[in-house]
Design an enzyme around this catalytic site. Structure first.
Site, PDB file in Angstrom:
ATOM      1  N   ASP A 171      55.737  -2.681   0.523  1.00 22.68           N
ATOM      2  CA  ASP A 171      55.196  -2.208  -0.750  1.00 22.68           C
ATOM      3  C   ASP A 171      54.954  -3.392  -1.683  1.00 22.68           C
ATOM      4  OD1 ASP A 171      54.834  -0.427  -3.165  1.00 22.68           O
ATOM      5  OD2 ASP A 171      55.542   1.078  -1.762  1.00 22.68           O
ATOM      6  N   HIS A 237      55.789  -0.155  -8.171  1.00 17.40           N
ATOM      7  CA  HIS A 237      55.598   0.862  -7.136  1.00 17.40           C
ATOM      8  C   HIS A 237      56.629   0.726  -6.018  1.00 17.40           C
ATOM      9  CE1 HIS A 237      53.418   2.901  -3.801  1.00 17.40           C
ATOM     10  NE2 HIS A 237      52.771   3.565  -4.745  1.00 17.40           N
ATOM     11  N   SER A 562      52.504   8.572  -2.459  1.00 22.56           N
ATOM     12  CA  SER A 562      53.400   7.403  -2.433  1.00 22.56           C
ATOM     13  C   SER A 562      54.832   7.800  -2.751  1.00 22.56           C
ATOM     14  CB  SER A 562      52.942   6.363  -3.462  1.00 22.56           C
ATOM     15  OG  SER A 562      51.881   5.594  -2.994  1.00 22.56           O
TER      16      SER A 562
END
Length: 980
Positions: A171, A237, A562
């Site tokens: 990520d 994220h 996600s």
């Protein structure tokens, strides 16, 4: 904020060992030129010999990269790579791959890439791709926490849930200072287990501990300002997905200085390893992720010893054997459970799902039951209910953002409330109406705050989720229906005003499918595999974020597949912790066969008010408590996956020599899908008893409407650890052709196991070859057509039509690649406009290698359809040469724009004239015929038509389409390509 980031970030020269080769990432010149002509780009090269993971015979066991056999095979592969790379002097290697993919990534010119593609020992060459991220307590909603919850029942204490398991997060990196990744109490009962398999490292820039045991970073792209050249997370994220999957138990989350609750990861005792591959690159704050970097991370994670990988990054919709897909194939073969996001393109309708491979667990997104309801009342008395966390806002003037924009600001950015586009002199004290889209929702409210606005009314412009974010001003978020009413009110003139009621917590019906969640059927395998696999919470998920891009906050809510994917990754870690002998397919099966299709009110799961189906949620919403003891599981190995690949269109990109032919629907998968049922079809399945006790299973069948389902045998006697086979015969009776219908089969035993497999089936009137290719100016060929109906099958030919050719003068690119989200012409990108009339059954656009005498020409194509709301990407083609094509069958009428991007030129050329070809087929051209015009069809029958063509002009590209009909409509077709 930029100043703070710049003060903190450090440029590091870090050596990362990938396989047997050390690469100094920080020393790679971002725009270095390889020897030879033309600018260099990153290419991924796959060799024909198999990676180290291929030596494993059993995908349920873990790969040991330290074994003598693995080291010996790795040394041989390294020698092979060295020899291949030596054939292109000056190419600059970036990564070696040998565990999950055998090959390398290197910067080279298009001419060098073309040469490598023809070199013995090279299987394929791909250009590197940039992909995007797919972006209050969910443990309580999932039944994990609390007395009697799954954590307590399976592990005795949440502090032990996930022991012995390592979760790898590929990520944007990690926020190591978050309490969600703080050190676990010592001593650790599972430390010996972790020590025995962990081989990873912790790169400078973060500090690791016994929770965050590893962190690495991979960057082969250009230099990126205001980022950390380390595993540290700038975007947030990666921290969010990591803490959702395996963050520590009961960590207090604080947002804007206010405690908002306790958060826990799915597997709070699991260890975390972060692999940073996504970097901030564009004006909207989107993080892009290089495929070459992702593959290096997958390779490293597998070799490091992770048990689980979460990949909340977009993927291909059109192939399962792109480089990342191949890397995951071998990671799963090495025993790693892979969870990946389905994508956030649900507004685009069917077949928007990514990650359609059977070795990946693909996760859709749905809601959880903690809601924040908020209402706004307009000055005309109308009240609309949305979501929001904010306080009461008294009546205040209501204005559209477009009415309070700064002079000279971009109108589209003003409407979307981009930072710095609103005029304080116009917005102060007002409730500002902002459209959803492009920039972050909280960035919009921050823009309103900076302009002195009192509050924000956030409106969806199309069907999508409603999100209760932590905003900078009081905010109510409304759906597109209420949004249209608000806009009508504003446009009516007068003195519009509005007020807000306070956001109030509520427990709602959940789950429901998020409107943004991508849907099946997958474009790969023609619907013969059901994807996504499961759904999990993906709306308003509270977890760790990065303070650098979240106004100093270290926790926040995000929505997207996600967010749902790491829920499943964490649950996979729990299952592997409790059942160490389980491999990734057993974990996948357990999660799928125990999933639920009902919400917490006992009603069918819905999407936008309508009952959802298996293409929305796969097998259903995960139910962790029952997944620990599923009774039976469906197992498959790399041999099964190879047979699946070779039964699909991916067979052309894969080595299928010696692979036994088998219909893709017969893959031993926990769901059953048939995309082209020819009247009747039988599939086989094998179940393995993992319950530890002998058991007798009986059958419940819910046949899809319009079909009969016959299962033999109807009773399974399965000893503990043993397996049993059964067959499923599906016969069409009254179901419409060309439309999927859904059902299920469920095996159940006396102890209470219920093993459910969803069914998705679509009947097809005919099955025929997809394409006929020839170079003859005149000729003929027979076409065998399978039929699934009784009556008459007709055949007609459209074309053969010679291509329209457009000549585009383009220059060698010197920087800046084509932006698919913002298509535009440039010195290296041309545009051709194509009009498709109603009734056209095929449109195609192409370029050809044969038009260019020198090798190394590299062209990419991107095709968009014009709509009222802008351009919609409908197809693209981006191979390593000039042979590119995009084909639309039964295209929607209208205007299309095709962008022709010159990616690279050979031989030192600075410019070239590109020949771009287009065809739109609307009728016969008098140079081809198919006979006979009709034949008698029967269920499960076969007929043969004869196609003939004549009088074609040499040196032209012709296209035709043979359409098959049932007397009332077209039911199939075969494309005909003649290059004279």
């Amino acid at each position: 904020m930029v100043t703070a980031v710049q003060a903190y970030r450090r440029k590091l020269l870090i050596s990362l060992t990938i396989g047997a080769t050390t690469v100094a990432l920080g020393s790679i010149p971002p725009l270095a030129e390889a020897a030879g002509s033309g600018p260099s780009s990153t290419y991924i090269v796959q060799l024909t010999s198999q990676p180290v993971a291929s030596s494993k015979l059993d995908s349920q066991a873990r790969l040991d990269v330290g074994s003598a056999a693995a080291r010996q095979q790795g040394a041989q592969l390294a020698q092979d790579r060295k020899q291949i790379l030596a054939t292109v002097p000056g190419a600059k290697k970036i990564y070696d791959y040998q565990y999950t993919f055998n090959g390398f990534a290197a910067r080279m010119t298009p001419a060098q890439a073309a040469k490598l593609e023809r070199t013995p020992g090279v299987a394929a060459v791909w250009k590197d791709e940039l992909r995007k991220l797919d972006t209050v307590s969910t443990p309580k909603f999932l039944g994990l926490s609390g007395p009697g919850g799954t954590w307590e029942k399976q592990f005795g204490d949440p502090a032990r849930a996930g022991e012995g398991v390592i979760v790898g997060i590929v990520d944007t990196g990690i926020s190591p200072d978050s309490p969600s990744f703080a050190a676990l109490p010592e001593p650790r009962a599972d430390q010996a287990t972790i020590n025995a398999k962990w081989r990873g490292t912790c790169d400078p820039g973060i500090t690791c501990n016994n929770k965050l045991i590893g962190g690495r970073w991979f960057k082969s792209t250009v230099a990126i300002p205001d980022e950390f050249d380390s595993p540290r997370d700038y975007d947030g994220h990666g921290s969010h997905t990591a803490s959702t999957a395996a963050g520590n138990h009961d960590v207090t989350a604080v947002v804007n200085g206010v405690p908002v609750g306790k958060v826990s990861g799915m597997a709070p005792a699991a260890r975390v390893a972060a692999y940073k591959v996504c970097w901030e690159v564009d004006y909207a704050g989107n993080a892009s992720c290089s495929s070459a970097d992702s593959m290096a991370a997958i390779e490293a994670a597998t070799a490091d010893g992770v048990d689980v990988i979460n990949f909340s990054i977009s993927g291909s919709r059109t192939t399962n054997v792109d480089p990342v897909g191949i890397a995951f194939f071998n990671a799963a073969r090495a025993g790693v459970f892979v969870a990946a996001s389905a994508g956030n393109s649900g507004a685009g309708g069917a077949s928007t799902n990514a990650h359609n491979a059977p070795w990946i667990t693909t996760v859709a997104a749905s809601t959880h039951d903690r809601l924040w309801e908020a209402k706004t009342t307009l000055g005309n008395g109308a009240t609309y209910t949305g979501v929001g966390l904010g306080p009461v806002v008294g009546s205040a003037p209501l204005v559209a953002a477009s009415a309070v924009g700064k002079d000279g600001a971009d109108a589209a950015q003003v409407r979307l409330c981009f930072t710095g586009t609103l005029d304080p002199a116009k917005a102060a004290g007002k409730i500002v109406v902002c459209d959803r889209g492009t920039n972050a929702r909280t960035d919009k409210s921050n823009a309103v705050k900076q302009a002195g606005g009192a509050a924000m009314l956030l409106l969806n412009t199309s069907p999508s989720s409603l999100n209760a974010d932590f905003h900078f001003v009081p905010t109510v978020h409304l759906d597109h229906v209420a949004g249209a009413a608000v806009r009508a009110y504003l446009n009516a003139g007068g003195s519009p005003a509005a007020s807000f009621a306070a956001g109030t917590p509520a427990v709602g019906a959940a789950p429901s499918m998020a409107a943004f969640s991508s849907m099946g059927p997958g474009l790969v395998a023609n619907g013969d595999i059901l994807k996504p696999d499961v759904t999990a919470p993906g709306v308003d998920v509270l977890a760790v974020v990065s303070p650098y891009t979240n106004a100093g906050n270290t926790f926040g809510t995000l929505s997207g597949t996600s967010m749902s994917s790491p829920h499943v990754a964490g649950l996979g870690a729990l299952l592997m912790s409790k059942n160490p002998a389980w491999g990734p397919m057993a974990v996948k099966s357990a999660l799928m066969t125990t999933a639920s299709q009902k919400d917490n009110q006992g009603n069918p799961i819905k999407r936008e008010g309508e009952v959802a189906n298996a293409f929305n949620y796969g097998a259903g919403h995960v139910v962790p408590g029952t997944a620990f003891n599923p009774g039976l599981v469906y197992l498959s190995t790399h041999n099964d996956w190879n047979r699946f690949i070779c039964a699909t269109e991916d067979a052309l990109k894969h080595d299928c020599d010696g692979v036994p032919h088998r219909d893709a629907s017969s893959l031993n998968y926990p769901s059953i899908a048939i995309g082209d049922l020819p009247g009747v079809q039988t599939v086989t399945r094998r179940v393995t008893n993992v319950s530890g006790v002998n058991s007798i299973y009986h059958l419940d069948v819910e046949a899809p409407p319009g079909y009969t389902v016959e299962v033999t045998p109807t009773k399974l006697v399965v000893a503990a650890g043993d397996y049993a086979d059964y067959k499923v015969k599906i016969t069409r009776t009254t179901a419409p052709f060309g439309e999927f219908k859904f059902g299920s089969i469920t095996w159940h035993d006396k102890p209470g196991h219920k093993v459910r497999s969803p069914i998705a089936v679509r009947a097809s009137e005919v099955t025929a070859p997809k394409e006929i290719v020839s170079s003859a100016q005149s000729g003929s060929q027979g076409i065998e057509v399978d039929t699934a109906f009784a009556g008459t099958v007709t055949a007609t030919v459209n074309g053969l039509a010679a291509a329209d050719m457009s000549a585009l003068a383009l220059k060698n690119p010197t920087g800046g690649s084509f932006d698919t989200d913002h298509p535009a012409t440039s010195d290296h990108t041309g545009k051709v406009t194509v009009t498709v009339p109603a009734g056209a059954n095929l449109a195609k656009f192409a370029t050809f290698n044969s038009d260019y005498p020198m090798e190394g020409m590299d062209i990419d194509l991107f095709m968009y359809r014009k709509t009222d709301t802008g351009l919609v990407l409908v197809g693209n083609s981006g191979g390593p040469d000039a042979d590119e094509s995009i084909t639309l069958t039964n295209p929607e009428p209208g205007e299309y724009e095709v962008y022709v991007d010159l990616f690279g030129l050979p031989g030192g050329q600075s410019s070239a004239t590109i020949s771009a070809y287009s065809w739109v087929l609307t009728g016969g051209a008098g140079n081809a015929a198919v006979t006979p015009a009709s034949q008698r069809a029967r269920v499960a029958g076969e007929v043969t038509f004869q196609l003939a063509w004549w009088g074609l002009t040499p040196g032209k590209h012709y296209l035709g389409f043979v359409s098959y009909g049932d007397g009332t409509k077209v039911v199939g077709g075969t494309q005909v390509r003649i290059d004279t």
